[in-house]
Design an enzyme around this catalytic site. Sequence first.
Site, PDB file in Angstrom:
ATOM      1  N   ARG A  18       0.813  -1.217   0.000  1.00  0.00           N
ATOM      2  CA  ARG A  18       0.000   0.000   0.000  1.00  0.00           C
ATOM      3  C   ARG A  18       0.846   1.268   0.000  1.00  0.00           C
ATOM      4  O   ARG A  18       0.495   2.267  -0.632  1.00  0.00           O
ATOM      5  CB  ARG A  18      -0.922  -0.026   1.226  1.00  0.00           C
ATOM      6  CG  ARG A  18      -1.979   1.072   1.259  1.00  0.00           C
ATOM      7  CD  ARG A  18      -2.629   1.101   2.605  1.00  0.00           C
ATOM      8  NE  ARG A  18      -3.861   1.877   2.617  1.00  0.00           N
ATOM      9  CZ  ARG A  18      -4.321   2.502   3.695  1.00  0.00           C
ATOM     10  NH1 ARG A  18      -3.644   2.437   4.832  1.00  0.00           N
ATOM     11  NH2 ARG A  18      -5.447   3.178   3.657  1.00  0.00           N
ATOM     12  N   ALA A  39      -7.343   6.739   0.167  1.00  0.00           N
ATOM     13  CA  ALA A  39      -6.958   5.337   0.099  1.00  0.00           C
ATOM     14  C   ALA A  39      -7.815   4.614   1.127  1.00  0.00           C
ATOM     15  O   ALA A  39      -7.771   4.926   2.314  1.00  0.00           O
ATOM     16  CB  ALA A  39      -5.474   5.170   0.418  1.00  0.00           C
ATOM     17  N   SER A  40      -8.606   3.654   0.670  1.00  0.00           N
ATOM     18  CA  SER A  40      -9.561   2.990   1.550  1.00  0.00           C
ATOM     19  C   SER A  40      -8.867   2.083   2.563  1.00  0.00           C
ATOM     20  O   SER A  40      -7.686   1.732   2.421  1.00  0.00           O
ATOM     21  CB  SER A  40     -10.543   2.154   0.725  1.00  0.00           C
ATOM     22  OG  SER A  40     -11.236   2.959  -0.196  1.00  0.00           O
ATOM     23  N   MET A  41      -9.609   1.699   3.596  1.00  0.00           N
ATOM     24  CA  MET A  41      -9.105   0.762   4.594  1.00  0.00           C
ATOM     25  C   MET A  41      -8.694  -0.542   3.911  1.00  0.00           C
ATOM     26  O   MET A  41      -9.454  -1.105   3.128  1.00  0.00           O
ATOM     27  CB  MET A  41     -10.180   0.446   5.634  1.00  0.00           C
ATOM     28  CG  MET A  41     -10.539   1.577   6.552  1.00  0.00           C
ATOM     29  SD  MET A  41     -11.887   1.106   7.687  1.00  0.00           S
ATOM     30  CE  MET A  41     -11.102  -0.254   8.582  1.00  0.00           C
TER      31      MET A  41
END
Length: 376
Positions: A30, A90-92
């Site tokens: 990520r 940025a999503s979980m």
Amino acid sequence: MDNYAQLLADLTEAGALGEEWRGAFERAPRSAFIPDTVWIADSDAATGYRRLTRAANPAEWWALANANDVVVTQVDDGTDDGPGVATSSASMPSLVASMLRYLDVSEGHTVLDIGTGTGWTSALLCSRLGDEAVTTIEVDSAVAAEAADRLAKAGFAPTCTVGDGLAGWTGGAPYDRIHSTAAVQHVPPAWLEQTHPGGVIVTPWGTPYANAGLLRLVVGEDGEPSHGRFVGNVSFMWMRAQRPHRVSGPTRGPERRSASPMDPDLALEDVNAAFAIGIQVPGVRYEHAWDESDPHGTYRMQLSDGGESWASVRYSRWDAEDAVHQSGPRRLWDEITAARLWWLEEGKPELIRFGMTISPDGTQAVWLDQPGNPVR
């Protein structure tokens, strides 16, 4: 074990990250897709957010990049003078893993990834399916350019395009899967048209009242309806063209005052209640307001439908004769209370008991438990 490896181990142990996706998450860390500048919620800042840069605060930046949490990557569509609304993120990681699991991809599938954002989800799809299988589209040209650069530096090469994701992308259609990282109020007909019959669309879906559902839709044969279920509780940023209206002030015309038949807290009792209410009160959005001279006594929910109808209900002394104000052709607070009563009578169904049917003409119908039981 580094922080990202620990995150993946935790997600795996919790059952959020399956072995079919574990390798993709390892090959596409990520942190490679988090911009050097991000935004942190800060109640002391004028807009509610403060800027955090990797250069100035490397430890804090890395902690955010490797945490199971949302990282805000843009506010106010990239402008400098906005009200402080998060517009890209940025999503979980746990949520990303969940959505990809519901997408149910297999080798040979092609995917349209709508809402490139940081590019991380596109990288995960490329890692699992191959670059040639993935097309990604982003409405914001600056965000798209940065994502394409990060993807290339990380060794991934999906087809990257700039445009309105609501229109899909005909260049690679038809797709086996469509994956959206932005919420819609209405599933666009283009998505159905650009997906193979039997293919799957996974998208956040909500109403102006409750942006809360994750919809997994199976596309029907030509001329046949498509059916799906809400498989989880999520809250994503809206597609720009489907953002709900701002809550307006009182409308012109006569104003009706009354006591409230229920405590306003119950209108937002939990996500299941809010989701069920939102389905039944089309176009209605709420906000909370108060007067600085008496915050407790004037704290209230204000509602509008983006047109001529408006309502306000006070939390303190909600059963007093002047607690509710309503104007316009719709009595919005009456609709809210009736919708919650229906939810109670149905036994307080959870969000995941609802589903959706989309007719060939694009009409959406939400139902409870089965398609033959539509919600009014």
